[in-house]
Scaffold this motif. Structure first.
Motif, PDB file in Angstrom:
ATOM      1  N   GLU A  90      13.343  14.014   9.970  1.00 46.56           N
ATOM      2  CA  GLU A  90      12.441  15.064   9.501  1.00 46.56           C
ATOM      3  C   GLU A  90      12.209  14.926   8.005  1.00 46.56           C
ATOM      4  N   LYS A  91      11.078  15.481   7.570  1.00 43.16           N
ATOM      5  CA  LYS A  91      10.625  15.276   6.201  1.00 43.16           C
ATOM      6  C   LYS A  91      11.692  15.636   5.160  1.00 43.16           C
ATOM      7  N   ALA A  92      12.318  16.792   5.288  1.00 41.79           N
ATOM      8  CA  ALA A  92      13.273  17.234   4.260  1.00 41.79           C
ATOM      9  C   ALA A  92      14.475  16.287   4.182  1.00 41.79           C
ATOM     10  N   ALA A  93      14.980  15.911   5.337  1.00 40.60           N
ATOM     11  CA  ALA A  93      16.133  14.998   5.372  1.00 40.60           C
ATOM     12  C   ALA A  93      15.737  13.640   4.817  1.00 40.60           C
ATOM     13  N   ARG A  94      14.508  13.241   5.132  1.00 43.72           N
ATOM     14  CA  ARG A  94      13.993  11.950   4.671  1.00 43.72           C
ATOM     15  C   ARG A  94      13.899  11.927   3.145  1.00 43.72           C
ATOM     16  N   GLU A  95      13.337  12.983   2.590  1.00 40.46           N
ATOM     17  CA  GLU A  95      13.176  13.028   1.141  1.00 40.46           C
ATOM     18  C   GLU A  95      14.521  13.026   0.427  1.00 40.46           C
ATOM     19  N   LYS A  96      15.487  13.742   0.991  1.00 37.31           N
ATOM     20  CA  LYS A  96      16.810  13.800   0.403  1.00 37.31           C
ATOM     21  C   LYS A  96      17.444  12.417   0.426  1.00 37.31           C
ATOM     22  N   ARG A  97      17.320  11.750   1.568  1.00 40.98           N
ATOM     23  CA  ARG A  97      17.914  10.416   1.732  1.00 40.98           C
ATOM     24  C   ARG A  97      17.247   9.398   0.801  1.00 40.98           C
ATOM     25  N   VAL A  98      15.917   9.475   0.695  1.00 44.16           N
ATOM     26  CA  VAL A  98      15.188   8.543  -0.179  1.00 44.16           C
ATOM     27  C   VAL A  98      15.627   8.721  -1.629  1.00 44.16           C
ATOM     28  N   ALA A  99      15.765   9.965  -2.058  1.00 40.66           N
ATOM     29  CA  ALA A  99      16.172  10.237  -3.439  1.00 40.66           C
ATOM     30  C   ALA A  99      17.574   9.686  -3.700  1.00 40.66           C
ATOM     31  N   GLU A 100      18.455   9.881  -2.727  1.00 38.80           N
ATOM     32  CA  GLU A 100      19.836   9.400  -2.816  1.00 38.80           C
ATOM     33  C   GLU A 100      19.869   7.863  -2.938  1.00 38.80           C
ATOM     34  N   LEU A 117      13.121   5.407   8.018  1.00 36.45           N
ATOM     35  CA  LEU A 117      13.501   6.775   8.393  1.00 36.45           C
ATOM     36  C   LEU A 117      12.384   7.437   9.207  1.00 36.45           C
ATOM     37  N   ARG A 118      11.142   7.087   8.848  1.00 37.14           N
ATOM     38  CA  ARG A 118      10.004   7.545   9.657  1.00 37.14           C
ATOM     39  C   ARG A 118      10.099   6.973  11.058  1.00 37.14           C
ATOM     40  N   VAL A 119      10.369   5.661  11.112  1.00 35.34           N
ATOM     41  CA  VAL A 119      10.471   5.000  12.418  1.00 35.34           C
ATOM     42  C   VAL A 119      11.572   5.653  13.250  1.00 35.34           C
ATOM     43  N   SER A 146       0.813  -1.212   0.000  1.00 32.47           N
ATOM     44  CA  SER A 146       0.000   0.000   0.000  1.00 32.47           C
ATOM     45  C   SER A 146       0.853   1.273   0.000  1.00 32.47           C
ATOM     46  N   ARG A 147       2.187   1.113   0.028  1.00 30.64           N
ATOM     47  CA  ARG A 147       3.056   2.288  -0.010  1.00 30.64           C
ATOM     48  C   ARG A 147       3.833   2.319  -1.321  1.00 30.64           C
ATOM     49  N   THR A 148       4.131   3.524  -1.761  1.00 31.28           N
ATOM     50  CA  THR A 148       4.937   3.670  -2.973  1.00 31.28           C
ATOM     51  C   THR A 148       6.361   3.188  -2.699  1.00 31.28           C
ATOM     52  N   VAL A 149       7.144   3.129  -3.781  1.00 34.82           N
ATOM     53  CA  VAL A 149       8.566   2.799  -3.660  1.00 34.82           C
ATOM     54  C   VAL A 149       9.226   3.755  -2.667  1.00 34.82           C
ATOM     55  N   ALA A 150       8.990   5.055  -2.852  1.00 30.46           N
ATOM     56  CA  ALA A 150       9.575   6.048  -1.937  1.00 30.46           C
ATOM     57  C   ALA A 150       9.075   5.836  -0.512  1.00 30.46           C
ATOM     58  N   GLY A 151       7.788   5.513  -0.402  1.00 30.97           N
ATOM     59  CA  GLY A 151       7.201   5.289   0.918  1.00 30.97           C
ATOM     60  C   GLY A 151       7.834   4.096   1.623  1.00 30.97           C
ATOM     61  N   ASN A 152       8.108   3.044   0.870  1.00 34.47           N
ATOM     62  CA  ASN A 152       8.774   1.871   1.445  1.00 34.47           C
ATOM     63  C   ASN A 152      10.184   2.209   1.927  1.00 34.47           C
ATOM     64  N   VAL A 153      10.921   2.935   1.099  1.00 40.41           N
ATOM     65  CA  VAL A 153      12.309   3.269   1.455  1.00 40.41           C
ATOM     66  C   VAL A 153      12.336   4.253   2.622  1.00 40.41           C
ATOM     67  N   ALA A 154      11.315   5.128   2.663  1.00 40.87           N
ATOM     68  CA  ALA A 154      11.256   6.131   3.734  1.00 40.87           C
ATOM     69  C   ALA A 154      10.845   5.526   5.072  1.00 40.87           C
ATOM     70  N   TYR A 155      10.242   4.327   5.017  1.00 39.82           N
ATOM     71  CA  TYR A 155       9.651   3.760   6.232  1.00 39.82           C
ATOM     72  C   TYR A 155      10.596   3.704   7.441  1.00 39.82           C
ATOM     73  N   LYS A 190      11.215   5.417 -10.370  1.00 39.95           N
ATOM     74  CA  LYS A 190      10.098   4.580  -9.887  1.00 39.95           C
ATOM     75  C   LYS A 190       9.574   5.039  -8.523  1.00 39.95           C
ATOM     76  N   ALA A 191      10.025   6.185  -8.040  1.00 41.30           N
ATOM     77  CA  ALA A 191       9.696   6.636  -6.680  1.00 41.30           C
ATOM     78  C   ALA A 191       8.197   6.592  -6.398  1.00 41.30           C
ATOM     79  N   GLY A 192       7.384   6.967  -7.387  1.00 40.73           N
ATOM     80  CA  GLY A 192       5.949   7.059  -7.170  1.00 40.73           C
ATOM     81  C   GLY A 192       5.180   5.795  -7.533  1.00 40.73           C
TER      82      GLY A 192
END
Ligand code: ADP
Ligand code: ADP
Length: 237
Positions: free
Chosen positions: A118-128, A112-114, A101-110, A138-140
């Motif tokens: 923070e959102k900005a650092a998370r997004e940067k790390r996920v993209a990296e 980091l959420r746990v 139920s989560r996108t590719v980015a959502g899975n990788v961010a998981y 394929k992020a979305g």
């Protein structure tokens, strides 16, 4: 000093209703894994490979013995002290274990959420991370829109999110075809070489060990029956 050091490790599961006899899944294993190794653990189904790895990852307690990760003995440590050790160890699986139920980015961010990034650092790390595993485009997407090899790349990105020093791969290519298997193994080699991550590869496939492992332990009935550098263990005269 070895990064991971096991001495006389035993894991017994209590008797099942089946026959009332305890199962010794791991029966006195001693081995050393050095930082930077790609360490292969091979054996038939039921040999005790997955159990051994769950002990190293502190997902289950050992019955007896010593399991040192980075000089800290996990055996007998309280749960609160195991948590930081666990977060230094990433894991990938045969069936990928992605959230559908989560996108590719959502899975990788998981993770980091746990870990409350923070959102900005998370997004940067996920993209990296997506860039590193070759899935930036394929992020979305959702897991069911990906091939098996792509799903395992997401699994690898997620496992690396919090920068673990150790990656445990449990039959990570067993569900993949030969070409996809070699692509994923090449990615694991890149993880080892470029990020310096120590990798333990559990498999029943000799070819997987031969293609990437530096060292190997052969397991049978909970014991290590042979070990050494891959070349020495598998070279055929
Ligand atoms: P492998 O990964 O090499 O296939 P496992 O570690 O999964 O081997 O299993 C080793 C032995 O331990 C097997 O006999 C298995 O049935 C037993 N075993 C594994 N997990 C459990 C469990 N949670 N409870 C009882 N027995 C288990
Ligand atoms: P959730 O609904 O669980 O937040 P999302 O898939 O919307 O799942 O996003 C998960 C995380 O990935 C969020 O931190 C989000 O900001 C980040 N993210 C979403 N799309 C991208 C993208 N294209 N590149 C990098 N990060 C992204």
């Amino acid at each position: 000093m070895a990064l991971i050091s096991l001495r006389d490790v035993v894991k017994e599961y209590p008797s099942s209703a089946r026959n009332g006899v305890a199962v010794r899944a791991v029966d006195g294993v001693s081995l050393d894994i050095q930082a930077g190794d790609i360490y292969g653990m091979i054996g038939y189904s039921g040999a005790g490979k997955s159990t051994l790895v769950r002990l190293v990852n502190a997902l289950e307690p050992a019955t007896s013995g010593v399991i040192e990760v980075d000089g800290v003995n996990l055996v007998g440590l309280p749960e609160r002290d195991l948590r930081p050790i666990r977060s230094g160890i990433g894991m990938i699986f045969q069936q990928f274990n992605l959230f559908n139920s989560r996108t590719v980015a959502g899975n990788v961010a998981y993770p980091l959420r746990v870990a409350k990034w923070e959102k900005a650092a998370r997004e940067k790390r996920v993209a990296e991370l997506l860039d590193f595993v070759g899935l930036a485009d394929k992020a979305g997407n959702y897991p069911d829109q990906l091939s098996g090899g792509q799903k395992q790349r997401v699994g690898i990105a997620r496992a690396l999110a919090t920068q673990p020093r150790i990656l445990l791969a449990d039959e990570a290519t067993s569900a993949l075809d030969p070409q996809t298997t070699s692509d994923v193994l090449a990615l694991l080699q890149k993880v080892n070489r470029e990020l310096g991550v120590t990798i333990i590869v559990i498999t029943h496939e000799m070819d997987v060990i031969k293609s990437i492992a530096t060292h190997v332990a052969v397991m049978e009935s909970g014991r290590v029956v042979e070990r050494g550098e891959v070349f020495d263990v598998f070279s055929n005269p």
